[in-house]
Design an enzyme around this catalytic site. Structure first.
Site, PDB file in Angstrom:
ATOM      1  N   TYR A  24       0.564  -1.492  -0.078  1.00 53.91           N
ATOM      2  CA  TYR A  24       0.102  -0.456   0.223  1.00 53.91           C
ATOM      3  C   TYR A  24       0.899   1.234   0.017  1.00 53.91           C
ATOM      4  CZ  TYR A  24      -3.256   3.566   1.666  1.00 53.91           C
ATOM      5  OH  TYR A  24      -3.923   4.665   1.955  1.00 53.91           O
ATOM      6  N   SER A 106      -3.546  13.633   7.192  1.00 55.78           N
ATOM      7  CA  SER A 106      -4.802  12.708   6.615  1.00 55.78           C
ATOM      8  C   SER A 106      -5.817  12.722   7.447  1.00 55.78           C
ATOM      9  CB  SER A 106      -4.550  11.303   5.780  1.00 55.78           C
ATOM     10  OG  SER A 106      -5.065  10.552   5.342  1.00 55.78           O
ATOM     11  N   TYR A 129     -10.329  15.964   2.076  1.00 57.78           N
ATOM     12  CA  TYR A 129     -10.994  14.670   0.644  1.00 57.78           C
ATOM     13  C   TYR A 129     -12.266  16.098   0.569  1.00 57.78           C
ATOM     14  CZ  TYR A 129      -7.731  11.640   0.265  1.00 57.78           C
ATOM     15  OH  TYR A 129      -6.773  11.389   0.049  1.00 57.78           O
ATOM     16  N   THR A 155      -7.667  18.088  -1.466  1.00 62.74           N
ATOM     17  CA  THR A 155      -7.094  17.094  -2.542  1.00 62.74           C
ATOM     18  C   THR A 155      -7.752  16.890  -3.416  1.00 62.74           C
ATOM     19  OG1 THR A 155      -5.613  15.775  -0.689  1.00 62.74           O
ATOM     20  CG2 THR A 155      -6.242  14.648  -2.990  1.00 62.74           C
ATOM     21  N   LYS A 254      -4.417  20.595  -3.093  1.00 66.75           N
ATOM     22  CA  LYS A 254      -3.251  19.611  -3.904  1.00 66.75           C
ATOM     23  C   LYS A 254      -4.390  18.838  -4.734  1.00 66.75           C
ATOM     24  CE  LYS A 254      -0.725  15.851  -1.172  1.00 66.75           C
ATOM     25  NZ  LYS A 254      -0.999  14.490  -2.042  1.00 66.75           N
ATOM     26  N   HIS A 278      -0.177  12.568  -6.761  1.00 63.31           N
ATOM     27  CA  HIS A 278      -0.684  12.142  -5.803  1.00 63.31           C
ATOM     28  C   HIS A 278       0.305  10.642  -5.685  1.00 63.31           C
ATOM     29  CE1 HIS A 278      -4.037  11.741  -3.426  1.00 63.31           C
ATOM     30  NE2 HIS A 278      -3.740  10.535  -2.786  1.00 63.31           N
TER      31      HIS A 278
END
Length: 384
Positions: A24, A106, A129, A155, A254, A278
């Site tokens: 990941y 995050s 997000y 983002t 971003k 990304h």
């Protein structure tokens, strides 16, 4: 084993983590063309060595969004980082605090905002997000403000998730139900140090910021399903008005790869952008950050603060990105590997390595301050 370079932490992470977690971190989307380009294109950029300059006093500090920091870097938002080390985001924020650089949490972190704030001795950034549930977004932003977050990183390059085939092969996704759980459990059991330190002592293994909407169904498959169903593919530039109304501090967009999009971000009042693909995890085949950065910086560099990420593995790469036009650099995989390989001490050591490498690069290119690093610091630009 102590890593001799920031790259060595990748091998330490590979040994320590179950494959579904290492892949990941390490993987990209589709054939991983852009993932490889990010690294290769940076490596091709030659620094211009200069001699007989007074480099007895070097200043690596800079100011980003009104805050003075010791290095022109920040720890980028990394999803699931708390699975790489016990309560990993809290370890990383402490390392960032000690180094005097920003940490960005995050949305899909294991540790929730409040837990990271309790571990931090300085304000940190928060990444968001665009999610269909605007009330949920407002609540997250309110939590971030209450926790003292100063800067929002929004983002925009993930309206739909990219297809990451390594995650399917490793068992992180694509193996639903008991079969997937057993596969991940077996991988964890084959890495007993991780299983004890993170798998057992690192609980709860929820995604803290989205746990309230996941409820009792908080496994990895539940999260992946929620992400696919709740990221908003209808978002447009007009939706930035909603973000601006809900957030009073600096706003960074971003995921910019095109100069026209960068100009749009500036016109709509963003304070900064991150030139980013990304990490090669979304649309494969797009340009590397090193190639995309110069024309974007030329288009908007005086209108907002340009940051960059993608392929940065060393202090030399940081200097290259600054010379290409960035004011600051987000470190992503570099700190994820270091966290997995060495915890808080690993992240702290990685930042020390980056600083030491930057000092040598600046000294041998005749730059005594961050502001001295420019296109003149390079022999060549990436082919466009």
């Amino acid at each position: 084993m102590k890593a001799a370079s920031s790259l060595d932490y990748r091998e330490l992470a590979r040994r320590r983590l179950p494959p579904f977690l290492f892949e990941y971190i390490d993987g990209g989307s589709y054939g991983e063309v852009t993932l490889r380009r990010n690294v290769a294109d940076l490596e091709e950029i030659a620094l211009r060595q200069r001699v007989l300059n007074d480099i007895s006093a070097l200043d690596l500090s800079t100011t980003l969004f009104g805050a003075r920091q010791n290095l022109p870097v920040a720890l980028a938002p990394i999803g699931l980082a708390g699975m790489n080390a016990r309560r990993g985001e809290t370890q990383a924020v402490r390392a960032a605090n000690a180094a005097g650089v920003p940490f960005c949490l995050s949305t899909v972190s294991v540790c929730p905002i409040a837990e990271v704030a309790a571990a931090s001795s300085a304000p940190f950034w928060f990444q968001l997000y665009m999610i269909r549930d605007r009330a949920f977004m407002r609540d997250l932003l309110a939590q971030a403000r209450e926790a003292g977050c100063t800067t929002l990183v929004f983002t925009v390059d993930m309206p739909v998730p990219g297809s990451r085939y390594r995650d399917v092969r490793s068992g992180l996704s694509g193996a639903p139900g008991l079969r997937g759980d057993l596969r991940r459990w077996f991988q964890g059991a084959m890495h007993p140090d991780w299983a004890w330190d993170v798998g057992i002592k690192g609980k709860p293994h929820q995604l803290g910021n989205v746990a309230p909407v996941l409820g009792a169904n908080s496994g990895l498959e539940d999260f992946l399903g929620w992400m696919r169903g709740n990221f908003d593919p209808s978002v447009t530039w007009r939706d930035l008005d909603f973000i601006r109304e809900s957030w009073e501090g600096p706003l960074i967009i971003k995921g910019i790869l095109d100069a026209e999009d960068a100009r749009a971000a500036a016109q709509l009042g963003a304070d900064g952008i991150v030139v980013s693909n990304h990490g090669g995890r979304q649309l494969d085949g797009v340009p590397s950050t090193a190639r995309a950065l110069p024309p974007i910086a030329d288009a908007v560099g005086d209108k907002l603060t340009v940051l960059a990420d993608g392929g940065v593995r060393s202090g030399l790469d940081v200097v290259r990105m600054l010379a290409l036009g960035a004011r600051g650099v987000l470190l992503g995989r570099a700190w994820a590997y270091a966290l997995a390989g060495g915890g808080e001490a690993g992240v702290a050591h990685m930042l020390q390595l980056v600083e030491a490498e930057m000092r040598v690069a600046m000294a041998l290119t005749g730059c005594t301050r961050i502001e001295d690093i420019s296109r003149d610091t390079l022999v060549n630009l990436p082919r466009l």
